[in-house]
Scaffold this active site. Structure first.
Site, mmCIF file in Angstrom:
data_model
loop_
_atom_site.group_PDB
_atom_site.id
_atom_site.type_symbol
_atom_site.label_atom_id
_atom_site.label_comp_id
_atom_site.label_asym_id
_atom_site.label_seq_id
_atom_site.Cartn_x
_atom_site.Cartn_y
_atom_site.Cartn_z
ATOM 1 N N LYS A 141 8.897 -4.025 4.419
ATOM 2 C CA LYS A 141 9.372 -2.689 4.058
ATOM 3 C C LYS A 141 10.145 -2.036 5.195
ATOM 4 O O LYS A 141 9.750 -2.121 6.356
ATOM 5 C CB LYS A 141 8.164 -1.820 3.681
ATOM 6 N N LYS A 196 7.802 -2.846 12.279
ATOM 7 C CA LYS A 196 7.680 -1.996 13.463
ATOM 8 C C LYS A 196 8.354 -2.668 14.664
ATOM 9 O O LYS A 196 8.382 -3.889 14.727
ATOM 10 C CB LYS A 196 6.201 -1.733 13.774
ATOM 11 N N HIS A 216 8.619 6.151 -1.152
ATOM 12 C CA HIS A 216 7.869 6.679 -0.010
ATOM 13 C C HIS A 216 7.742 8.190 -0.164
ATOM 14 O O HIS A 216 8.662 8.847 -0.651
ATOM 15 C CB HIS A 216 8.566 6.336 1.308
ATOM 16 N N GLU A 227 10.286 4.880 6.403
ATOM 17 C CA GLU A 227 10.937 5.961 5.653
ATOM 18 C C GLU A 227 12.193 6.500 6.323
ATOM 19 O O GLU A 227 13.116 6.965 5.648
ATOM 20 C CB GLU A 227 9.941 7.104 5.401
#
EC number: 4.1.1.39
Length: 478
Positions: free
Chosen positions: A201, A175, A294, A204
């Site tokens: 990760k 993030k 995802h 998406e």
């Protein structure tokens, strides 16, 4: 009467419209082991009998159309038609019914989720005779399952590749999801991995935007992976999102990931499409890459209880199409997810054989034969106080993803990763000692805080965080 009309009449063709139930409602039908079975939640329009509504679904999703056609006589409807073989009322819902439909296997192309869905849900959901329609579950017969490759590797092969056993895997979504440069993004990945996470990760919607092109991101993330592996002695990974505007570009990105030697790539399987996903899954198996999936866009399809498609169907479709991980809700976090329903489709993702269990929303017994299992990923609004519940609910064969619950740590990314790893190890040890995580969970976390200042700081930050909203898509009778 013209000569042409007389000729048609003489061979027995009778034009016109007749009720669907005369042909497609067959309560006497005994299902075959090779049939694909579907459970639809049907809400008929006022005045439409449930038998006619169920038959209409069977007809319009197989061989039927709105009127009699002369070419019906050129094939065997008895062999190819879908059949509504049972209808039952939904408890507590006067206008809803569950219609069970059987489809002959010959209606479907082998190894194609795309064709299966195009037939079963492609057109019938807009049918005017229905106020609403939802596909609750599918039974995929072994004869059809065996035409799919399924997950590129599966749970056991992944554990062997990573050399990690006896606990859930830990991950983190970087993030902010958009706006970071590739170098700063790679730095965030490195800090999380060196702090104790197994994976980081891409979110998406991280593909290849002007602020961070995909090739730059792949390079900086690979550097972070190798550096953190050298420092920790553990195998690490980052889900490099290969989703792209074309299948060719998607495969090109996966090829570059393989050339970098990283262990795993990622795909948004609903927005990317099942054809693209299956192609990528085949490439990943052939080239030793794990595939993280995802489910972006799933709630558009599955959240409303009376219309759309339940996620358990999308989960089954993913296991056929191929993926080693898939996001599956958290039960305790910020996203929608009834506990029993979630456990039901988690079983469908992981287990080889799952019995019918309506208390978990499972309408049919499902035999996956030799198809590998998929690791469910818990992600969305979770933090260290959720660790006991997540460990108890999902068990060892899962991936627990703490995005904000890692990067939101007051001391930074690496301490956030340390806090999550310590909390997980404490919960796994307590469980192995026979302690009840559901009862003693908070106390177990507090005890671990005594020897981990990183965990103590995380517990203080998130001690008041709750997501107490009612579940919309509850099981029937709740």
């Amino acid at each position: 009467m013209s000569p042409q009309t007389e000729t048609k009449a003489s061979v027995g063709f009778k034009a016109g419209v007749k009720e669907y139930k005369l042909t497609y409602y067959t309560p006497e039908y005994e299902t075959k082991d090779t049939d694909i079975l579907a459970a639809f939640r049907v809400t008929p329009q006022p005045g439409v009998p449930p038998e006619e509504a169920g038959a209409a679904v069977a007809a319009e999703s197989s061989t039927g159309t709105w009127t009699t056609v002369w070419t019906d006589g050129l094939t065997s409807l008895d062999r190819y038609k879908g059949r509504c073989y049972h209808i039952e009322p939904v408890p507590g819902e006067e206008t809803q019914f569950i219609a069970y439909v059987a489809y002959p296997l010959d209606l479907f192309e082998e190894g194609s989720v795309t064709n299966m869905f195009t037939s079963i849900v492609g057109n019938v959901f807009g049918f005017k005779a229905l106020a609403a329609l939802r596909l609750e579950d599918l039974r995929i017969p072994p004869a059809y399952t065996k035409t799919f490759q399924g997950p590129p590797h599966g749970i056991q092969v992944e554990r062997d590749k990573l050399n990690k056993y006896g606990r859930p895997l830990l991950g983190c979504t970087i993030k902010p999801k958009l706006g970071l440069s590739a170098k700063n993004y790679g730095r965030a990945v490195y800090e999380c991995l060196r702090g104790g996470l197994d994976f980081t990760k891409d979110d998406e919607n991280v593909n290849s935007q002007p602020f961070m092109r995909w090739r730059d991101r792949f390079l900086f993330c690979a550097e972070a992976i190798y550096k953190s592996q050298a420092e920790t002695g553990e195998i690490k990974g980052h889900y490099l999102n290969a989703t792209a505007g074309t299948c060719e570009e998607m495969i090109k990105r996966a090829v570059f990931a393989r050339e970098l030697g990283v262990p795993i790539v990622m795909h948004d399987y609903l927005t990317g499409g099942f054809t693209a996903n299956t192609s990528l899954a085949h490439y990943c198996r052939d080239n030793g890459l794990l595939l993280h999936i995802h489910r972006a866009m799933h709630a558009v399809i599955d959240r409303q209880k009376n219309h759309g498609m339940h996620f358990r169907v999308l989960a089954k479709a993913l296991r056929l199409s191929g993926g080693d991980h898939i996001h599956a809700g958290t039960v305790v976090g910020k996203l929608e997810g009834d506990r029993e329903s979630t456990l039901g489709f988690v079983d469908l993702l992981r287990d080889d054989y799952v019995e019918k269990d309506r208390s978990r929303g499972i309408f049919f017994t499902q035999d996956w034969v030799s198809l590998p299992g998929v690791l469910p990923v818990a992600s969305g609004g979770i933090h260290v106080w959720h660790m006991p519940a997540l460990t108890e609910i999902f068990g060892d064969d899962s991936v627990l993803h703490f995005g904000g619950g890692t990067l939101g740590h007051p001391w930074g990314n690496a301490p956030g990763a340390v806090a999550n790893r310590v909390a997980l190890e404490a919960c796994v040890q307590a469980r192995n000692e026979g302690r009840d995580l559901a009862v003693e969970g908070n106390e177990i976390v507090r005890e671990a805080c005594k020897w981990s200042p990183e965990l103590a700081a995380a517990c203080e930050v998130w001690k008041e965080i709750r997501f107490n909203f009612p579940t919309i898509d509850k099981l029937d009778g709740q």
